[in-house]
Structures are given as C-alpha cells and as structure tokens.
Design a protein around this motif. Structure first.
Motif, PDB file in Angstrom:
ATOM      1  N   ARG A 106       0.946  -1.285  -0.032  1.00  0.00           N
ATOM      2  CA  ARG A 106       0.020   0.050   0.107  1.00  0.00           C
ATOM      3  C   ARG A 106       0.885   1.350   0.196  1.00  0.00           C
ATOM      4  NH1 ARG A 106      -4.536  -1.531   4.280  1.00  0.00           N
ATOM      5  NH2 ARG A 106      -5.353  -3.192   3.386  1.00  0.00           N
ATOM      6  N   GLY A 107       2.126   1.026   0.125  1.00  0.00           N
ATOM      7  CA  GLY A 107       3.039   2.276   0.060  1.00  0.00           C
ATOM      8  C   GLY A 107       3.806   2.405   1.329  1.00  0.00           C
ATOM      9  N   LEU A 108       4.282   3.482   1.598  1.00  0.00           N
ATOM     10  CA  LEU A 108       5.192   3.795   2.753  1.00  0.00           C
ATOM     11  C   LEU A 108       4.535   4.167   4.120  1.00  0.00           C
ATOM     12  CD1 LEU A 108       7.769   6.059   1.010  1.00  0.00           C
ATOM     13  CD2 LEU A 108       8.072   3.485   1.452  1.00  0.00           C
ATOM     14  N   ASP A 109       5.179   4.176   4.920  1.00  0.00           N
ATOM     15  CA  ASP A 109       4.434   4.389   6.226  1.00  0.00           C
ATOM     16  C   ASP A 109       5.525   4.749   7.316  1.00  0.00           C
ATOM     17  OD1 ASP A 109       1.899   4.437   8.175  1.00  0.00           O
ATOM     18  OD2 ASP A 109       3.297   3.389   9.319  1.00  0.00           O
ATOM     19  N   CYS A 110       5.248   5.947   7.885  1.00  0.00           N
ATOM     20  CA  CYS A 110       6.178   6.357   9.118  1.00  0.00           C
ATOM     21  C   CYS A 110       5.406   6.362  10.264  1.00  0.00           C
ATOM     22  CB  CYS A 110       6.946   7.387   8.720  1.00  0.00           C
ATOM     23  SG  CYS A 110       8.272   8.010   9.843  1.00  0.00           S
ATOM     24  N   SER A 111       5.466   5.877  11.326  1.00  0.00           N
ATOM     25  CA  SER A 111       4.420   6.095  12.353  1.00  0.00           C
ATOM     26  C   SER A 111       5.332   6.150  13.749  1.00  0.00           C
ATOM     27  CB  SER A 111       3.929   4.557  12.805  1.00  0.00           C
ATOM     28  OG  SER A 111       2.916   4.386  11.550  1.00  0.00           O
ATOM     29  N   PRO A 112       4.762   7.121  14.506  1.00  0.00           N
ATOM     30  CA  PRO A 112       5.409   7.348  15.950  1.00  0.00           C
ATOM     31  C   PRO A 112       5.231   6.316  16.928  1.00  0.00           C
ATOM     32  CG  PRO A 112       3.269   8.370  15.709  1.00  0.00           C
ATOM     33  CD  PRO A 112       3.431   7.749  14.438  1.00  0.00           C
ATOM     34  N   ASP A 164       7.156  -6.956   3.602  1.00  0.00           N
ATOM     35  CA  ASP A 164       8.385  -6.281   3.403  1.00  0.00           C
ATOM     36  C   ASP A 164       9.180  -6.065   4.792  1.00  0.00           C
ATOM     37  OD1 ASP A 164      10.541  -4.907   2.524  1.00  0.00           O
ATOM     38  OD2 ASP A 164       9.792  -3.804   1.086  1.00  0.00           O
ATOM     39  N   PRO A 165      10.172  -6.947   4.965  1.00  0.00           N
ATOM     40  CA  PRO A 165      10.639  -6.811   6.407  1.00  0.00           C
ATOM     41  C   PRO A 165      11.566  -5.649   6.593  1.00  0.00           C
ATOM     42  CG  PRO A 165      11.832  -8.461   5.232  1.00  0.00           C
ATOM     43  CD  PRO A 165      10.593  -8.030   4.265  1.00  0.00           C
ATOM     44  N   ARG A 166      11.919  -5.075   5.527  1.00  0.00           N
ATOM     45  CA  ARG A 166      12.694  -3.508   5.568  1.00  0.00           C
ATOM     46  C   ARG A 166      12.304  -2.568   6.437  1.00  0.00           C
ATOM     47  NH1 ARG A 166      13.660  -1.833  -0.289  1.00  0.00           N
ATOM     48  NH2 ARG A 166      11.606  -2.349  -0.066  1.00  0.00           N
ATOM     49  N   ALA A 167      12.684  -1.978   7.181  1.00  0.00           N
ATOM     50  CA  ALA A 167      12.387  -1.085   8.238  1.00  0.00           C
ATOM     51  C   ALA A 167      13.511  -0.189   8.625  1.00  0.00           C
ATOM     52  CB  ALA A 167      11.679  -1.453   9.291  1.00  0.00           C
ATOM     53  N   ALA A 168      13.061   1.021   9.271  1.00  0.00           N
ATOM     54  CA  ALA A 168      14.142   1.964   9.614  1.00  0.00           C
ATOM     55  C   ALA A 168      13.555   2.958  10.762  1.00  0.00           C
ATOM     56  CB  ALA A 168      14.575   3.362   8.577  1.00  0.00           C
ATOM     57  N   SER A 214      20.239  17.430  20.478  1.00  0.00           N
ATOM     58  CA  SER A 214      20.129  17.721  19.053  1.00  0.00           C
ATOM     59  C   SER A 214      20.512  16.396  18.144  1.00  0.00           C
ATOM     60  CB  SER A 214      20.913  18.787  18.717  1.00  0.00           C
ATOM     61  OG  SER A 214      20.502  19.803  19.410  1.00  0.00           O
ATOM     62  N   GLU A 215      21.458  15.480  18.633  1.00  0.00           N
ATOM     63  CA  GLU A 215      21.695  14.448  17.654  1.00  0.00           C
ATOM     64  C   GLU A 215      20.601  13.383  17.739  1.00  0.00           C
ATOM     65  OE1 GLU A 215      25.090  16.623  18.289  1.00  0.00           O
ATOM     66  OE2 GLU A 215      23.990  15.667  19.887  1.00  0.00           O
ATOM     67  N   ILE A 216      20.366  12.688  16.617  1.00  0.00           N
ATOM     68  CA  ILE A 216      19.401  11.666  16.415  1.00  0.00           C
ATOM     69  C   ILE A 216      20.128  10.240  16.193  1.00  0.00           C
ATOM     70  CG2 ILE A 216      17.535  10.814  14.713  1.00  0.00           C
ATOM     71  CD1 ILE A 216      17.166  14.032  14.066  1.00  0.00           C
ATOM     72  N   LEU A 217      19.425   9.126  16.619  1.00  0.00           N
ATOM     73  CA  LEU A 217      20.133   7.910  16.454  1.00  0.00           C
ATOM     74  C   LEU A 217      19.194   7.107  15.180  1.00  0.00           C
ATOM     75  CD1 LEU A 217      22.158   6.253  17.155  1.00  0.00           C
ATOM     76  CD2 LEU A 217      20.689   5.049  18.528  1.00  0.00           C
ATOM     77  N   ARG A 218      19.807   7.093  14.162  1.00  0.00           N
ATOM     78  CA  ARG A 218      19.059   6.094  12.849  1.00  0.00           C
ATOM     79  C   ARG A 218      19.647   4.785  12.795  1.00  0.00           C
ATOM     80  NH1 ARG A 218      20.882   9.821   7.789  1.00  0.00           N
ATOM     81  NH2 ARG A 218      20.139   7.850   6.852  1.00  0.00           N
ATOM     82  N   ILE A 219      18.602   4.133  12.612  1.00  0.00           N
ATOM     83  CA  ILE A 219      18.965   2.466  12.476  1.00  0.00           C
ATOM     84  C   ILE A 219      17.937   1.872  11.363  1.00  0.00           C
ATOM     85  CG2 ILE A 219      19.133   0.209  13.519  1.00  0.00           C
ATOM     86  CD1 ILE A 219      18.752   1.423  16.475  1.00  0.00           C
ATOM     87  N   ASN A 220      18.883   1.305  10.352  1.00  0.00           N
ATOM     88  CA  ASN A 220      18.376   0.746   9.146  1.00  0.00           C
ATOM     89  C   ASN A 220      18.625  -0.886   9.434  1.00  0.00           C
ATOM     90  OD1 ASN A 220      17.528   3.220   7.779  1.00  0.00           O
ATOM     91  ND2 ASN A 220      19.705   3.130   6.854  1.00  0.00           N
TER      92      ASN A 220
END
Length: 191
Positions: free
Chosen positions: A39-45, A81-85, A94-100
């Motif tokens: 159905r496309g992309l999703d970004c959820s809090p 699709d198991p890919r996530a970030a 102010s720094e953010i942590l990103r994980i793929n």
C-alpha cells in the motif's frame, strides 16, 4: 553537485550497537518507525517511558507494539516487506539515532507479557535486526529549534484532533464532542 561525504559521516556507521549508540536507545522515549509495503510507505510514531525499547543483543532490538488506532499499517507492511528504519529522538538532545534493518513480528506470549505495563501486554513485539546504525548530526534539530520552549505552541493555536477529523470527513465525525472526549479516551486506553 554535492561534495563527497566527510570521513566521519561514513565511519560513524556500524553494523551493530556501540556502547554510545546503546545509551542513546536506552535514553529515548520516542522513535519513528518507517516501513514499506504493497500500500506504500508508512512512518509511524512510537513512544513510552525511556528504556521501553529492549536491547536483546548488539544486533537485535525488541519493540513493543503498544495500543494505538488499530490501523496497523506498519505491521501489515512488515509482513510483506521486512525492511524498516528507526529514528530515535531524545528531548533536549540535538543528535538523532538512525537505524536501518529488517524486522519480523512475534506473538510469543512470554515475550509480549514481559512488556506488560499497568496490567496490559502488547499483542505483538517487533523484533528488529540491525543492518546499520549511525547518529545524525544536529543540524536539522538546531535549524528547526525543535527543543526551544519559546517556540512551543499552546493549545488553541493550531487545529485540534476533532477539527482535523471534521475537516477530513466533511463534518461527519470529529468536532468539539470528539475533542471533549479525547483526554478521557487516551487516559483509559493508553495501555
């Protein structure tokens, strides 16, 4: 058009948690989960008390799927699709942590029960396998002045949940009655 990335921006990427990255996750009360599916992309809090994301090992995170609006867009996406970030934020930092990485859903009762809060356990735990983890420099947070309390909005300055729902449904749902009932609904369904 763009210059080559600075050496630290490449070297900061690791395939597993470092002690510093681990401390960032443990201190974070909030992250955004990005997924992709048919159905496309999703970004959820996602949010809870700091430490709500459990570190199973240096390459695996356990994310409780707390009660929400039951759209389950992210969960549907992860099934196909198991890919996530993930993007972790810590108030005041102010720094953010990103994980793929990639993730799967667990309904293991013992695991779900281990995330119980106020007598309520999640129905699902997202098991997240880390492929790459890095911190994001502070520029976006500094430019936005996200943590500057002088810029924080007060209730009434912007649309309420009820007015947004009323706009989206041509007045069929939402409005002041929705807004009046919302605090109690959140209180009684938080977990």
């Amino acid at each position: 058009m763009f210059a080559a990335p600075a050496t630290p921006s490449i070297r900061k990427v690791t395939a597993q948690l470092t002690p510093a990255y681990r401390r960032m996750i443990e201190a974070s009360p909030f992250f955004a989960l990005a997924t992709s599916g048919p159905r496309g992309l999703d970004c959820s809090p996602r949010g809870d008390a700091a430490g709500f994301v459990r570190i199973a090992d240096e390459s695996t995170l356990l994310l409780p799927e707390r009660r929400g609006n039951n759209r389950i867009d992210s969960l549907r996406n992860l099934v196909s699709d198991p890919r996530a970030a993930l993007m972790f934020l810590i108030p005041g930092l102010s720094e953010i942590l990103r994980i793929n990485g990639h993730a799967f859903l667990s309904r293991n009762r013992e695991l779900c029960d281990s995330f119980q809060v106020n007598g309520s356990a999640p129905k699902i735990v997202i098991v997240f396998q880390i492929d790459a983890v890095m911190f994001q420099c502070a520029r976006a947070i500094v430019r936005s002045r996200l943590w500057d309390q002088a810029l924080h909005r007060t209730p009434g300055e912007l649309p309420t949940a009820g007015s947004m729902l009323a706009d989206a449904t041509a007045g069929e749902e939402g409005g002041s009655a929705y807004d009046a009932a919302l605090p109690e609904r959140i209180r009684t369904t938080l977990y």
